[in-house]
Design a protein around this motif. Structure first.
Motif, mmCIF file in Angstrom:
data_model
loop_
_atom_site.group_PDB
_atom_site.id
_atom_site.type_symbol
_atom_site.label_atom_id
_atom_site.label_comp_id
_atom_site.label_asym_id
_atom_site.label_seq_id
_atom_site.Cartn_x
_atom_site.Cartn_y
_atom_site.Cartn_z
ATOM 1 N N PRO A 47 45.302 40.530 46.263
ATOM 2 C CA PRO A 47 44.515 42.081 46.561
ATOM 3 C C PRO A 47 44.731 42.841 45.675
ATOM 4 O O PRO A 47 44.376 43.622 45.165
ATOM 5 N N GLU A 48 45.945 43.221 44.931
ATOM 6 C CA GLU A 48 46.616 44.338 44.142
ATOM 7 C C GLU A 48 45.243 43.759 42.507
ATOM 8 O O GLU A 48 44.415 44.795 41.997
ATOM 9 N N ILE A 49 45.034 42.537 42.563
ATOM 10 C CA ILE A 49 44.019 42.776 41.213
ATOM 11 C C ILE A 49 42.641 43.001 41.809
ATOM 12 O O ILE A 49 41.783 42.858 41.041
ATOM 13 N N GLY A 50 41.888 41.656 42.721
ATOM 14 C CA GLY A 50 40.702 41.615 42.998
ATOM 15 C C GLY A 50 40.571 40.379 43.021
ATOM 16 O O GLY A 50 40.935 39.738 42.030
ATOM 17 N N ASP A 51 39.256 40.633 42.858
ATOM 18 C CA ASP A 51 38.643 39.782 41.815
ATOM 19 C C ASP A 51 37.424 40.159 40.786
ATOM 20 O O ASP A 51 35.788 39.945 41.436
ATOM 21 N N PRO A 52 37.504 40.772 39.899
ATOM 22 C CA PRO A 52 36.283 40.810 39.410
ATOM 23 C C PRO A 52 35.294 40.607 38.703
ATOM 24 O O PRO A 52 34.245 41.613 39.016
ATOM 25 N N ASP A 53 35.379 39.299 38.716
ATOM 26 C CA ASP A 53 34.258 39.022 38.077
ATOM 27 C C ASP A 53 33.665 38.493 39.191
ATOM 28 O O ASP A 53 32.035 37.715 39.473
ATOM 29 N N GLY A 54 34.509 38.410 40.387
ATOM 30 C CA GLY A 54 33.681 38.006 41.850
ATOM 31 C C GLY A 54 32.816 39.076 42.437
ATOM 32 O O GLY A 54 32.101 39.154 43.615
ATOM 33 N N GLY A 55 32.805 39.888 41.949
ATOM 34 C CA GLY A 55 33.046 42.075 42.656
ATOM 35 C C GLY A 55 33.584 42.552 43.596
ATOM 36 O O GLY A 55 33.043 43.538 44.208
ATOM 37 N N ILE A 56 34.694 41.661 43.553
ATOM 38 C CA ILE A 56 35.410 42.255 44.721
ATOM 39 C C ILE A 56 36.234 43.153 43.639
ATOM 40 O O ILE A 56 37.200 42.770 42.763
ATOM 41 N N PRO A 58 39.628 46.014 43.071
ATOM 42 C CA PRO A 58 41.202 45.705 42.807
ATOM 43 C C PRO A 58 41.634 46.822 44.343
ATOM 44 O O PRO A 58 40.971 48.423 44.957
ATOM 45 N N GLY A 59 42.456 46.377 45.161
ATOM 46 C CA GLY A 59 43.045 47.138 46.316
ATOM 47 C C GLY A 59 41.948 46.422 47.417
ATOM 48 O O GLY A 59 42.146 46.804 48.319
#
Ligand code: ZN
Length: 86
Positions: A47-56, A58-59
Motif C-alpha cells: 500500500p505504501e507503493i501502490g501500483d502506479p502502472d495500474g493506476g493505483i 501510493p497510500g
C-alpha cells in the motif's frame, strides 16, 4: 521521550520489533494498512507503493482498490490475493 520496550534487558525483543518497528513503515494516518500477496505469482501489493502502472496511487489500501484491478504480473483479480500477516 520514546518508549523503548524491554530496554531494561538492553535489547528489544523480536516481537516488539516486529510489531512496533515494522508497522511504523506501513502506517497511514495512524491506521495500519496490510500488504497483500498474489497467490498465483507471489507478486506483493504494498500500500505504501501502490501500483502506479495500474493506476493505483501510493497510500491506497488494498481494500480500496477498484474491483476491476488485476495483478500486474499475471493478470488475476483481487480475489486471488491473500493478506500478508506480519
Ligand atoms: Zn499475480
Amino acid at each position: 521521550m520514546p518508549i523503548e520496550p524491554h530496554s531494561e534487558r538492553g535489547q528489544p525483543c523480536a516481537a516488539c520489533l516486529g510489531q512496533r518497528w515494522a508497522t511504523s513503515e506501513t502506517r497511514k494516518g495512524g491506521e495500519r494498512v496490510s500488504k497483500y500477496v498474489c497467490t498465483v505469482c507471489d507478486w506483493v501489493y504494498d500500500p505504501e507503493i501502490g501500483d502506479p502502472d495500474g493506476g493505483i496511487e501510493p497510500g491506497t489500501a488494498f481494500e480500496d482498490i477498484p474491483e476491476d484491478w488485476v495483478c500486474p504480473e499475471c493478470g488475476v483479480g483481487k480475489d486471488m490475493f491473500e493478506k500478508v500477516e506480519e
